[in-house]
Design a protein around this motif. Structure first.
Motif, mmCIF file in Angstrom:
data_model
loop_
_atom_site.group_PDB
_atom_site.id
_atom_site.type_symbol
_atom_site.label_atom_id
_atom_site.label_comp_id
_atom_site.label_asym_id
_atom_site.label_seq_id
_atom_site.Cartn_x
_atom_site.Cartn_y
_atom_site.Cartn_z
ATOM 1 N N LEU A 82 46.974 42.682 41.860
ATOM 2 C CA LEU A 82 46.050 41.442 42.030
ATOM 3 C C LEU A 82 45.292 41.582 40.885
ATOM 4 O O LEU A 82 45.336 42.378 39.927
ATOM 5 N N LEU A 83 44.946 40.086 40.453
ATOM 6 C CA LEU A 83 44.784 39.886 39.549
ATOM 7 C C LEU A 83 42.933 39.148 39.515
ATOM 8 O O LEU A 83 42.826 37.707 40.836
ATOM 9 N N VAL A 84 41.517 39.402 39.261
ATOM 10 C CA VAL A 84 40.410 39.210 39.663
ATOM 11 C C VAL A 84 39.780 38.749 38.303
ATOM 12 O O VAL A 84 40.364 39.690 37.262
ATOM 13 N N GLU A 85 39.506 37.463 38.433
ATOM 14 C CA GLU A 85 38.852 37.338 37.187
ATOM 15 C C GLU A 85 37.340 37.035 37.146
ATOM 16 O O GLU A 85 36.846 36.689 38.091
ATOM 17 N N TRP A 86 36.905 37.788 36.217
ATOM 18 C CA TRP A 86 34.703 37.627 35.860
ATOM 19 C C TRP A 86 34.542 37.258 34.939
ATOM 20 O O TRP A 86 35.180 36.925 33.670
ATOM 21 N N ARG A 87 33.538 37.035 34.741
ATOM 22 C CA ARG A 87 32.672 35.942 33.606
ATOM 23 C C ARG A 87 33.021 37.001 32.483
ATOM 24 O O ARG A 87 33.036 36.593 31.527
ATOM 25 N N ASN A 88 32.604 38.239 32.856
ATOM 26 C CA ASN A 88 32.540 39.545 31.647
ATOM 27 C C ASN A 88 32.441 40.613 32.494
ATOM 28 O O ASN A 88 32.886 40.565 33.484
ATOM 29 N N LEU A 89 32.961 41.538 31.690
ATOM 30 C CA LEU A 89 33.299 43.207 32.048
ATOM 31 C C LEU A 89 32.378 43.371 32.748
ATOM 32 O O LEU A 89 32.508 44.158 33.534
ATOM 33 N N GLU A 90 30.919 43.018 32.644
ATOM 34 C CA GLU A 90 29.917 44.451 33.427
ATOM 35 C C GLU A 90 29.832 43.847 34.607
ATOM 36 O O GLU A 90 29.110 44.317 35.582
ATOM 37 N N PRO A 106 52.549 34.601 45.102
ATOM 38 C CA PRO A 106 51.345 34.626 45.871
ATOM 39 C C PRO A 106 50.779 34.779 46.999
ATOM 40 O O PRO A 106 51.822 34.759 47.896
ATOM 41 N N VAL A 107 50.612 35.646 46.934
ATOM 42 C CA VAL A 107 49.784 35.891 48.680
ATOM 43 C C VAL A 107 48.716 35.298 48.507
ATOM 44 O O VAL A 107 48.499 34.612 50.131
ATOM 45 N N PHE A 108 47.688 35.534 48.356
ATOM 46 C CA PHE A 108 46.034 34.339 48.371
ATOM 47 C C PHE A 108 46.047 34.548 46.932
ATOM 48 O O PHE A 108 46.524 34.990 46.040
ATOM 49 N N VAL A 109 45.011 33.096 47.080
ATOM 50 C CA VAL A 109 44.564 32.865 45.857
ATOM 51 C C VAL A 109 43.871 32.279 45.119
ATOM 52 O O VAL A 109 43.820 31.546 46.852
ATOM 53 N N SER A 110 42.301 32.549 45.280
ATOM 54 C CA SER A 110 41.145 31.527 45.644
ATOM 55 C C SER A 110 40.459 31.934 44.061
ATOM 56 O O SER A 110 40.393 32.405 43.303
ATOM 57 N N TYR A 111 39.390 30.527 44.215
ATOM 58 C CA TYR A 111 38.332 30.135 42.858
ATOM 59 C C TYR A 111 37.098 30.241 43.586
ATOM 60 O O TYR A 111 36.546 29.863 44.568
ATOM 61 N N SER A 112 36.192 30.268 42.391
ATOM 62 C CA SER A 112 34.687 29.887 43.115
ATOM 63 C C SER A 112 34.719 29.068 43.050
ATOM 64 O O SER A 112 34.964 28.056 42.327
ATOM 65 N N GLN A 113 33.759 28.749 44.364
ATOM 66 C CA GLN A 113 33.067 27.621 44.995
ATOM 67 C C GLN A 113 31.777 26.891 44.080
ATOM 68 O O GLN A 113 31.813 25.861 43.509
ATOM 69 N N HIS A 140 40.279 34.895 42.238
ATOM 70 C CA HIS A 140 41.372 36.149 42.430
ATOM 71 C C HIS A 140 42.995 35.683 42.865
ATOM 72 O O HIS A 140 42.743 35.192 43.267
ATOM 73 N N GLN A 141 44.100 36.851 42.702
ATOM 74 C CA GLN A 141 45.216 36.395 43.277
ATOM 75 C C GLN A 141 46.003 37.239 43.799
ATOM 76 O O GLN A 141 45.496 38.330 42.970
ATOM 77 N N LEU A 142 45.714 37.841 44.291
ATOM 78 C CA LEU A 142 46.688 38.460 45.188
ATOM 79 C C LEU A 142 48.297 38.520 45.278
ATOM 80 O O LEU A 142 48.328 37.176 45.878
#
Lengths: 103, 103
Positions: free
Chosen positions: B52-60, A94-101, B38-40
């Motif tokens: 790069l991994l970004v988690e979204w609630r849905n695709l749109e 990991p370089v950066f990891v963050s979660y929604s507040q 998200h994670q870098l």
């Protein structure tokens, strides 16, 4: 912590058999020293493509502890015949990891 | 929940500048509707390669909400000039997720 990362392209039409085999295979990695977590994810755009993320305590837990173990032979026997082509496996940290507040 | 997944190969020798730009850029995605996490991560085997991994609630939330927003122009301006070649971005959804019982 490091992540083992692999994009898995499996032989077309074998996704049900692959996921069934993975149920057995994941019990193997989950029992290994240094195992932290894993995820198998399937691609929305490309059929028969998966992303495997396995989190290990450190690199050697994967490259030595797991890959040089008798359990790795079982893992290979269960999964390797599904791959086409054989996947490249890399390790990331990991370089950066963050979660929604807001959650 | 879905994951946006991209292997980012950046121009050799620009990792410090890229990570600095990413600090600004990650504030943009973190503020978008539907953003979850998200994670870098940086590759241990290949210099100048990131995951790069970004988690979204849905695709749109990613393909429409973010990519058609004014904020995406800022994101592009900050990051796209680092990529060589330009990355393929895919989306994945979980099949299996598991964590060690020993932690």
């Amino acid at each position: 912590m490091i992540h083992e990362v692999a994009i898995l392209n499996i032989r077309p039409g074998t996704s049900i058999a692959f996921e069934n085999a993975f149920v057995q295979a994941q019990a193997i990695i989950s029992s290994m020293p240094g195992y932290v977590s894993h995820q198998l994810q399937c691609c929305l755009e490309t059929p028969d493509r998966y992303l495997l993320l396995v989190e290990w305590r450190n690199l050697e837990d994967h490259t030595i502890g797991f890959r040089q173990s008798p359990q790795y032979d079982e893992w290979k026997h269960l999964l390797h015949h599904f791959y086409e082509p054989f996947p490249m496996v890399e390790h990331y940290e990991p370089v950066f990891v963050s979660y929604s507040q807001k959650l």
